[in-house]
Design a protein around this motif. Structure first.
Motif, PDB file in Angstrom:
ATOM      1  N   GLY A 172      11.497  49.928 114.674  1.00  0.00           N
ATOM      2  CA  GLY A 172      12.327  51.119 114.502  1.00  0.00           C
ATOM      3  C   GLY A 172      13.585  50.892 113.691  1.00  0.00           C
ATOM      4  N   SER A 173      13.777  49.670 113.149  1.00  0.00           N
ATOM      5  CA  SER A 173      14.965  49.431 112.329  1.00  0.00           C
ATOM      6  C   SER A 173      14.634  48.394 111.265  1.00  0.00           C
ATOM      7  CB  SER A 173      16.134  48.938 113.193  1.00  0.00           C
ATOM      8  OG  SER A 173      15.914  47.585 113.578  1.00  0.00           O
ATOM      9  N   ASN A 174      15.594  48.118 110.399  1.00  0.00           N
ATOM     10  CA  ASN A 174      15.417  47.106 109.356  1.00  0.00           C
ATOM     11  C   ASN A 174      16.124  45.802 109.691  1.00  0.00           C
ATOM     12  OD1 ASN A 174      13.857  48.662 107.539  1.00  0.00           O
ATOM     13  ND2 ASN A 174      15.711  49.741 106.849  1.00  0.00           N
ATOM     14  N   THR A 175      16.472  45.635 110.953  1.00  0.00           N
ATOM     15  CA  THR A 175      17.189  44.418 111.364  1.00  0.00           C
ATOM     16  C   THR A 175      16.218  43.251 111.516  1.00  0.00           C
ATOM     17  OG1 THR A 175      18.782  45.776 112.570  1.00  0.00           O
ATOM     18  CG2 THR A 175      18.712  43.413 113.087  1.00  0.00           C
ATOM     19  N   PRO A 176      16.382  42.165 110.750  1.00  0.00           N
ATOM     20  CA  PRO A 176      15.477  41.007 110.888  1.00  0.00           C
ATOM     21  C   PRO A 176      15.693  40.311 112.223  1.00  0.00           C
ATOM     22  CG  PRO A 176      16.675  40.967 108.779  1.00  0.00           C
ATOM     23  CD  PRO A 176      17.351  41.983 109.651  1.00  0.00           C
ATOM     24  N   ILE A 177      14.573  39.923 112.821  1.00  0.00           N
ATOM     25  CA  ILE A 177      14.669  39.148 114.066  1.00  0.00           C
ATOM     26  C   ILE A 177      14.018  37.774 113.907  1.00  0.00           C
ATOM     27  CG2 ILE A 177      14.795  41.181 115.537  1.00  0.00           C
ATOM     28  CD1 ILE A 177      11.830  40.865 116.122  1.00  0.00           C
ATOM     29  N   ALA A 178      13.350  37.533 112.769  1.00  0.00           N
ATOM     30  CA  ALA A 178      12.761  36.218 112.506  1.00  0.00           C
ATOM     31  C   ALA A 178      12.553  36.053 111.004  1.00  0.00           C
ATOM     32  CB  ALA A 178      11.427  36.076 113.240  1.00  0.00           C
ATOM     33  N   ARG A 179      12.771  34.806 110.520  1.00  0.00           N
ATOM     34  CA  ARG A 179      12.550  34.481 109.117  1.00  0.00           C
ATOM     35  C   ARG A 179      11.866  33.120 109.028  1.00  0.00           C
ATOM     36  NH1 ARG A 179      15.519  37.261 105.227  1.00  0.00           N
ATOM     37  NH2 ARG A 179      17.142  38.668 106.045  1.00  0.00           N
ATOM     38  N   ALA A 180      11.101  32.937 107.955  1.00  0.00           N
ATOM     39  CA  ALA A 180      10.480  31.627 107.717  1.00  0.00           C
ATOM     40  C   ALA A 180      10.021  31.558 106.269  1.00  0.00           C
ATOM     41  CB  ALA A 180       9.299  31.407 108.655  1.00  0.00           C
ATOM     42  N   SER A 181       9.940  30.337 105.757  1.00  0.00           N
ATOM     43  CA  SER A 181       9.393  30.108 104.427  1.00  0.00           C
ATOM     44  C   SER A 181       7.936  29.740 104.553  1.00  0.00           C
ATOM     45  CB  SER A 181      10.159  28.977 103.723  1.00  0.00           C
ATOM     46  OG  SER A 181      11.504  29.323 103.521  1.00  0.00           O
ATOM     47  N   ALA A 182       7.147  30.109 103.542  1.00  0.00           N
ATOM     48  CA  ALA A 182       5.721  29.768 103.527  1.00  0.00           C
ATOM     49  C   ALA A 182       5.339  29.393 102.103  1.00  0.00           C
ATOM     50  CB  ALA A 182       4.876  30.937 104.027  1.00  0.00           C
ATOM     51  N   ARG A 183       4.363  28.489 102.007  1.00  0.00           N
ATOM     52  CA  ARG A 183       3.911  28.054 100.697  1.00  0.00           C
ATOM     53  C   ARG A 183       2.391  28.011 100.694  1.00  0.00           C
ATOM     54  NH1 ARG A 183       7.959  22.803 100.527  1.00  0.00           N
ATOM     55  NH2 ARG A 183       9.915  24.011 100.490  1.00  0.00           N
ATOM     56  N   CYS A 184       1.856  28.358  99.536  1.00  0.00           N
ATOM     57  CA  CYS A 184       0.412  28.226  99.354  1.00  0.00           C
ATOM     58  C   CYS A 184       0.221  27.321  98.140  1.00  0.00           C
ATOM     59  CB  CYS A 184      -0.232  29.600  99.131  1.00  0.00           C
ATOM     60  SG  CYS A 184      -2.028  29.554  99.094  1.00  0.00           S
ATOM     61  N   TRP A 185      -0.386  26.169  98.369  1.00  0.00           N
ATOM     62  CA  TRP A 185      -0.513  25.182  97.289  1.00  0.00           C
ATOM     63  C   TRP A 185      -1.518  25.652  96.239  1.00  0.00           C
ATOM     64  CZ3 TRP A 185       3.727  23.073  97.836  1.00  0.00           C
ATOM     65  CH2 TRP A 185       4.187  22.538  99.030  1.00  0.00           C
TER      66      TRP A 185
END
Length: 433
Positions: free
Chosen positions: A52-65
């Motif tokens: 219901g909002s745009n507030t981030p609650i989690a972040r992470a980086s990801a890579r695809c080789w």
């Protein structure tokens, strides 16, 4: 006190712990904050927002080789019709990796395109639902494309090959129809599509009297990156636009929301040009048909009138003979009636004349008496002013040079005067005045 660890030693412990205790692969739902390629690898920033909002609650980086990305990318784009970009919801298969120098990252081994398709479909359905609730979904379709749609406002990239194909097709049409095309430049791929296309529509709207319709075309770019045409703001602008909007954005697989709300949707820029040429050809055909109908109607009417005149010409001698016969018979009856009617008329007029004669005699006698009486009165008046009567009463009349003298001032010494009396006339000379 324990010995302090170096950062490398600490990071090595973290890497060993992850490698020992987090050994499985996991399917994770996330939204892409960003995605870009470098050296054949794909680098992603994952984010989860609070409901219901745009507030981030989690972040992470990801890579695809590179080796994995070379297989996943074409499959994802083929299935979804989209490139991997910020804002998409994705379902990724990942495992953890921690490097002493580069830190933590999730390594992507698979992507489920059906999840992204489902999210895209849900968002599109939500946009469509909103447009229908607002009552604007079919507004542009209800507009009537002008019969002579020749003044075309085009929204496209000025460097797009599709715009050149569109103009070439219009200018080289076999029918020789003339079109006036004006380009309103916009970005037709990526995140700026919505903003620049709406800006172009606003510019056209300010000059809407100069155009018959709007054509939004896209060519020469990636056919997979069409997400910019599936936005609520752009769809609302097109749906409410006062001119018919034709779309030809090269989207063969699925119909975008922009296509759904536009007046007419075609596949390519050249198809848009063909549609306008065909529309004008249909109008021309209607004009030719109307011309043929007019000629046919006039010809039929002339033929009917010729036949009517021919019939009248055939009937005229008979009708004229019948008319003359009827008139002869009428004249015969009048000739028979004329003596009797003349005698009756004369008898009637004689009676009138007798009546008038009797009436006139009495009128004339009365009038004669009146006039005789009037004459007697006039005679008395004339007699009263008769100069001879006045002379008999002792009056005289004095004249000088034939004019009656009324005042001594009219005379001077030496003038000769003549005096008339009852018994005669005497002449005198004035000695003093």
């Amino acid at each position: 006190m324990n010995r302090a660890l170096s950062l490398f030693e600490l990071n090595s412990l973290v890497r060993e712990a992850i490698e020992e205790y987090v050994t499985d692969e996991y399917w994770v739902e996330a939204e892409l904050a960003s995605a870009h390629e470098s050296g054949g690898h794909c680098y992603m920033e994952l984010i989860q927002k609070e409901d219901g909002s745009n507030t981030p609650i989690a972040r992470a980086s990801a890579r695809c080789w590179r080796s994995t990305w070379a297989l996943l990318k074409p499959h994802f784009e083929r299935e979804t019709g989209q490139t991997l970009r910020g804002g998409l919801k994705v379902l990724l298969q990942v495992y953890p990796q921690f490097h002493e120098n580069f830190g933590f990252s999730w390594i992507v081994t698979d992507i489920d395109p059906t999840y992204t398709l489902g999210d895209m479909a849900r968002r599109r359905q939500e946009i469509i639902r909103r447009l229908k609730e607002e009552g604007v979904f079919d507004l542009n379709k209800e507009l009537e494309l002008p019969l002579f749609a020749q003044r075309i406002a085009v929204i496209s990239s000025d460097s797009a090959a599709g715009y050149g194909d569109f103009c070439k097709q219009l200018s080289e049409n076999k029918q020789g129809f003339k079109f006036a095309v004006e380009l309103f430049s916009a970005v037709m791929q990526g995140e700026q599509v919505e903003q620049t296309v709406i800006a172009a529509l606003n510019e056209i709207n300010e000059r809407r009297e100069d155009f018959d319709c709007v054509v939004i075309i896209r060519g020469g770019g990636s056919t997979s990156d069409l997400s910019g045409f599936d936005t609520l703001a752009l769809a609302e602008n097109v749906a409410n636009f006062p001119l018919p909007v034709i779309t030809g954005i090269g989207h063969d697989r699925d119909e975008s929301v922009l296509d759904m709300v536009s007046h007419t949707r075609v596949k390519t820029p050249t198809a848009a040009a063909a549609f306008l040429i065909e529309h004008l050809q249909d109008v021309y055909s209607l004009i030719v048909e109307a011309e043929d109908d007019v000629i046919r109607c006039v010809t039929d009417r002339l033929q009917k009138e010729r036949l009517r005149i021919d019939r009248l010409i055939e009937l005229l001698p008979k009708q004229l003979a019948a008319f003359l016969t009827a008139q002869h018979a009428r004249l015969g009856r009048l000739v028979e009636l004329l003596p009797r009617q003349t005698a009756a008329c004369l008898t009637s007029q004689r009676g009138n004349l007798d009546l008038l004669a009797a009436t006139m005699r009495g009128v004339l006698e009365r009038r004669m008496l009146q006039e005789n009486h009037r004459m007697e009165l006039l005679e008395h008046r004339v007699d009263a002013v008769n100069p001879e009567k006045l002379l008999q009463r002792g009056y005289s009349i004095t004249r000088s040079n034939g004019r009656v003298v009324r005042s001594p001032e009219q005379l001077k010494a030496g003038d000769e005067i003549e005096t008339t009396m009852e018994k005669g006339t005497i002449k005198s000379v004035v000695t003093k005045s």
